[in-house]
Design a protein around this motif. Structure first.
Motif, PDB file in Angstrom:
ATOM      1  N   GLY A 105       0.791  -1.225   0.000  1.00  0.00           N
ATOM      2  CA  GLY A 105       0.000   0.000   0.000  1.00  0.00           C
ATOM      3  C   GLY A 105       0.827   1.281   0.000  1.00  0.00           C
ATOM      4  N   LYS A 108       4.506   0.664  -4.444  1.00  0.00           N
ATOM      5  CA  LYS A 108       5.469  -0.098  -5.255  1.00  0.00           C
ATOM      6  C   LYS A 108       4.933  -0.297  -6.678  1.00  0.00           C
ATOM      7  N   THR A 109       3.705  -0.790  -6.766  1.00  0.00           N
ATOM      8  CA  THR A 109       3.131  -1.046  -8.084  1.00  0.00           C
ATOM      9  C   THR A 109       2.840   0.273  -8.803  1.00  0.00           C
ATOM     10  N   HIS A 110       2.394   1.264  -8.047  1.00  0.00           N
ATOM     11  CA  HIS A 110       2.170   2.587  -8.635  1.00  0.00           C
ATOM     12  C   HIS A 110       3.474   3.101  -9.254  1.00  0.00           C
TER      13      HIS A 110
HETATM   14  P1  ADP Z   1       1.832  -1.396  -3.256  1.00  0.00           P
HETATM   15  O1  ADP Z   1       2.072  -1.911  -4.627  1.00  0.00           O
HETATM   16  O2  ADP Z   1       3.090  -0.958  -2.571  1.00  0.00           O
HETATM   17  O3  ADP Z   1       1.028  -2.314  -2.401  1.00  0.00           O
HETATM   18  P2  ADP Z   1       0.169   0.519  -4.613  1.00  0.00           P
HETATM   19  O4  ADP Z   1       1.111   0.932  -5.674  1.00  0.00           O
HETATM   20  O5  ADP Z   1      -0.898  -0.425  -4.974  1.00  0.00           O
HETATM   21  O6  ADP Z   1       0.978  -0.055  -3.360  1.00  0.00           O
HETATM   22  O7  ADP Z   1      -0.421   1.855  -3.973  1.00  0.00           O
HETATM   23  C1  ADP Z   1      -1.494   1.870  -3.062  1.00  0.00           C
HETATM   24  C2  ADP Z   1      -2.422   3.032  -3.408  1.00  0.00           C
HETATM   25  O8  ADP Z   1      -1.768   4.281  -3.232  1.00  0.00           O
HETATM   26  C3  ADP Z   1      -2.884   2.986  -4.851  1.00  0.00           C
HETATM   27  O9  ADP Z   1      -4.218   3.408  -4.914  1.00  0.00           O
HETATM   28  C4  ADP Z   1      -1.973   3.987  -5.535  1.00  0.00           C
HETATM   29  O10 ADP Z   1      -2.566   4.540  -6.687  1.00  0.00           O
HETATM   30  C5  ADP Z   1      -1.748   5.031  -4.447  1.00  0.00           C
HETATM   31  N1  ADP Z   1      -0.415   5.654  -4.580  1.00  0.00           N
HETATM   32  C6  ADP Z   1       0.748   5.074  -4.271  1.00  0.00           C
HETATM   33  N2  ADP Z   1       1.785   5.905  -4.490  1.00  0.00           N
HETATM   34  C7  ADP Z   1       1.270   7.042  -4.965  1.00  0.00           C
HETATM   35  C8  ADP Z   1       1.822   8.308  -5.377  1.00  0.00           C
HETATM   36  N3  ADP Z   1       3.141   8.537  -5.340  1.00  0.00           N
HETATM   37  N4  ADP Z   1       0.972   9.251  -5.807  1.00  0.00           N
HETATM   38  C9  ADP Z   1      -0.348   9.026  -5.852  1.00  0.00           C
HETATM   39  N5  ADP Z   1      -0.946   7.871  -5.466  1.00  0.00           N
HETATM   40  C10 ADP Z   1      -0.150   6.894  -5.029  1.00  0.00           C
END
Ligand code: ADP
Ligand code: MG
Length: 383
Positions: A105, A108-110
Motif C-alpha cells: 500500500g 510499489k506497483t504505482h
Molecule cells: P503497493 O504496490 O506498494 O502495495 P500501490 O502501488 O498499490 O501499493 O499503492 C497503493 C495506493 O496508493 C494505490 O491506490 C496507488 O494509486 C496510491 N499511490 C501510491 N503511491 C502514490 C503516489 N506517489 N501518488 C499518488 N498515489 C499513489
C-alpha cells in the motif's frame, strides 16, 4: 565458440537507494497528527522522522539517501532523475536492476507500473510508472529502424517459491520455468520471450501480465502482497567500431515489484509464528539476509536459499548496476513499518557492485549469426 566479453574495467559502485513517500490517503487523513515524515523540498536527500512526541525535537531521526522524494513528486520527476539514466546504461550494454521495496500500500506497483492507459494519440498517462516510461525512452534512444537493434521482454511472478510465467499462453507453460546455474551465472530457462517492435506492444504485454496476476490474486487472498513480479527487458544492439570490428552490445534491465515488506518480521529474523501461519516469504527473507551478508562482508552470501536471490544474484554484489526504490507511507499509523523500511534501505546503501559492459567483440560470432539469418531467409523463401 561463445563470444568473449570485452574486459571492461569494472569499478566498484554503491547500490543506489532512493526513497519515495506516497501522499496521505483518505483513511490516514482522519488520524490525529497524521504525518510523521518531514521533507526538504519535493526532491532532496534527507528525510526526518518525527517520533511520538512532535514537540520533542530530540526524538527526530534523520535519514539520508541518494534521493528522497516527497509525496508531491511526480512519476515524471522520479523517472527523469532515477530511471532515465539507468535506461541509458542499459543501452550502453550494462545489466541494471531496479527493485521497489516497501510495505503493502505504499506505492510499489504505482511506481513500477502505474497507470497503463494510453491517450487516443498513444501518449502515456501522467501517472504511468517506471516500466512503461523506461520502454518508451528505450525506443526513443535506440534507432530500431536500421534493423541493428532488437528488444525482448519477459515477465514472471514468484509466489511461495514457485515461478509463474505471466506472458505464457497456458498455465502448463509455467511448469517449464527453471533456474539453472552455468559458470556461476544463473539463467532462467523456459520463460516466454516476446520480441517487441514498439512501446505500445509492451503496454499490451504489461496489461496481459497484470490481468494474469490479478486473476490469481482474487482467487487467493493476499497473494498480490506476497508475490514478487519481475519484468525483464533485453536490448541487443549491433555496432561497428572505428577499427572495423562488429560489436554486439547486450543490455538487460530487470524491474522488480517486490512482495510487501511486512511479510517478513520487523527485525528481518525468522518468526516461528509467521512460519506456522505460512506467512514467511522465503525470498524476501533471503533478500534481507543477502543484503546483510554483503554489507557485513561475510564470506558466505546465502543467494541459493531463495529463487528471488538466485534469479537476481548478479544484482546484489555482482556486475549489475542496481537501484532500490524504497516506498513509504507518511502516516503515523504506519510508523513502525516505515522505520523498518528506512533501516533496511539504509543498510542496502552499503552494498558495492562492479558493473561491467556486456560487449561481445567477435567477428566470427556475428558472421555465424548472419549466416543463420540468411539460412532462415532462404528456408522462408523456399517454403
Ligand atoms: P503497493 O504496490 O506498494 O502495495 P500501490 O502501488 O498499490 O501499493 O499503492 C497503493 C495506493 O496508493 C494505490 O491506490 C496507488 O494509486 C496510491 N499511490 C501510491 N503511491 C502514490 C503516489 N506517489 N501518488 C499518488 N498515489 C499513489
Ligand atoms: Mg503492489
Amino acid at each position: 565458440m561463445p563470444p568473449t566479453p570485452a574486459s571492461a574495467a569494472a569499478a566498484e559502485t554503491n547500490i543506489q537507494v532512493v526513497l519515495r513517500c506516497r501522499p496521505i490517503n483518505d483513511k490516514e487523513a482522519t488520524e490525529r497528527a497524521h504525518a510523521v515524515l518531514a521533507f526538504k523540498g519535493i526532491r532532496g536527500r534527507e528525510l526526518a522522522v518525527r517520533a511520538a512526541i512532535p514537540s520533542d525535537r530530540s526524538l527526530t531521526k534523520t535519514f539520508t539517501f541518494d534521493r528522497v522524494y516527497a509525496p508531491e513528486a511526480s512519476q515524471e520527476l522520479v523517472f527523469r532523475d532515477v530511471v532515465y539514466p539507468i535506461v541509458e546504461e542499459v543501452v550502453s550494454g550494462y545489466n541494471c536492476t531496479i527493485f521497489a521495496y516497501g510495505q503493502t500500500g505504499t506505492g510499489k506497483t504505482h511506481t513500477m507500473q502505474g497507470d497503463l492507459a494510453l491517450s487516443p494519440g498513444g501518449q502515456l498517462s501522467p501517472h504511468a510508472g517506471m516500466i512503461p516510461r523506461a520502454l518508451y525512452a528505450l525506443f526513443e534512444i535506440v534507432n530500431f529502424d536500421a534493423g541493428d537493434a532488437t528488444v525482448k521482454v519477459s515477465c514472471i511472478e514468484l509466489y511461495n517459491e514457485e515461478l509463474r510465467d505471466l506472458l505464457a499462453v497456458t498455465d502448463d507453460d509455467s511448469a517449464k520455468l527453471k533456474l539453472y546455474e552455468e559458470n556461476k551465472v544463473v539463467h532462467l530457462q523456459g520463460a516466454q520471450e516476446r520480441f517487441v517492435k514498439s512501446p505500445v506492444e509492451v503496454i499490451q504485454l504489461l496489461n496481459q501480465a497484470t490481468e494474469k496476476r490479478q486473476v490469481a490474486a482474487t482467487k487467493m487472498n493476499e497473494k498480490s502482497s506476497r508475490s514478487h513480479c519481475v519484468f525483464m527487458v533485453t536490448v541487443m544492439i549491433k555496432e561497428s567500431t572505428p577499427d572495423g570490428l562488429e560489436v554486439m552490445k547486450v543490455g538487460k534491465l530487470n524491474l522488480v515489484d517486490l512482495a510487501g515488506s511486512e511479510n517478513i518480521g520487523r527485525s528481518g529474523a525468522e518468526n516461528r509464528q509467521a512460519r506456522e501461519a505460512g506467512a514467511i516469504n522465503q525470498s524476501l527473507l533471503t533478500l534481507g539476509r543477502v543484503i546483510n551478508a554483503l554489507v557485513e562482508k561475510q564470506g558466505h552470501v546465502p543467494y541459493r536459499e531463495s529463487k528471488l536471490t538466485r534469479l537476481l544474484k548478479d544484482s546484489l554484489g555482482g556486475h549489475t548496476k542496481t537501484c532500490i526504490i524504497a516506498t513509504v507511507s507518511p502516516a503515523r499509523s504506519n510508523l513502525e513499518e516505515t522505520l523498518s523500511t528506512l533501516d533496511y534501505a539504509h543498510r542496502a546503501k552499503n552494498i558495492r557492485n562492479k558493473p561491467k559492459v556486456n560487449e561481445h567483440r567477435s567477428k566470427r560470432a556475428i558472421i555465424s549469426e548472419y549466416e543463420r539469418e540468411i539460412d532462415q531467409l532462404r528456408a522462408d523463401l523456399q517454403a
